[in-house]
Design a protein around this motif. Structure first.
Motif: not given
Length: 105
Positions: A2, A26-27, A29, A34-37, A49, A75
Motif C-alpha cells: 500500500m 480512491d483508497t 492509506y 484507510e478510507t475511500l475518498s 478519517c 473520506g
C-alpha cells in the motif's frame, strides 16, 4: 504494498492531510488506516478519517481547528463548505503601536 497517500499529523486527529492529489473513489492509506475518498481532494487538503458529527470539533495537529457545519463522513473533503473556523483574532493594530495618522519616517 500500500502506498501512503495521506498523513495523520497527531494521534488525536479526526482528519488526515493529502500527500498528493486524490481522485474520487480512491483508497487513501495513511499510517494507521484507510478510507475511500468521497470527492477529489488536492494535495495538502484535509479528509475526514472518521465520521464527524455536525457541531463536533475538527481536530488537526491534536487541536481543534473548527467545528463541522454538517455531518461529515469518513473520506469526505473538509474545507470551508463544511467547516467553520473557531479561531479568534487576537492581533489588533493598536496592540502593535500602529498609529494610522502618523507619517512614515
Amino acid at each position: 504494498m500500500m502506498k501512503k497517500r495521506a498523513l495523520l499529523l497527531h494521534p488525536a486527529d479526526n482528519c488526515i492531510v493529502a500527500l498528493c492529489d486524490i481522485a474520487r473513489g480512491d483508497t487513501v492509506y495513511w499510517d494507521s488506516g484507510e478510507t475511500l475518498s468521497a470527492q477529489a481532494v488536492s494535495l495538502g487538503h484535509k479528509l475526514a478519517c472518521v465520521a464527524i458529527q455536525r457541531g463536533a470539533k475538527v481536530i488537526k495537529y491534536g487541536a481543534a481547528i473548527g467545528s463541522a457545519t454538517r455531518d461529515i463522513q469518513a473520506g469526505e473533503h473538509i474545507h470551508t463548505h463544511n467547516l467553520h473556523s473557531d479561531a479568534i483574532a487576537i492581533f489588533h493594530h493598536h496592540n502593535a503601536g500602529y498609529q494610522p495618522d502618523q507619517e512614515a519616517p
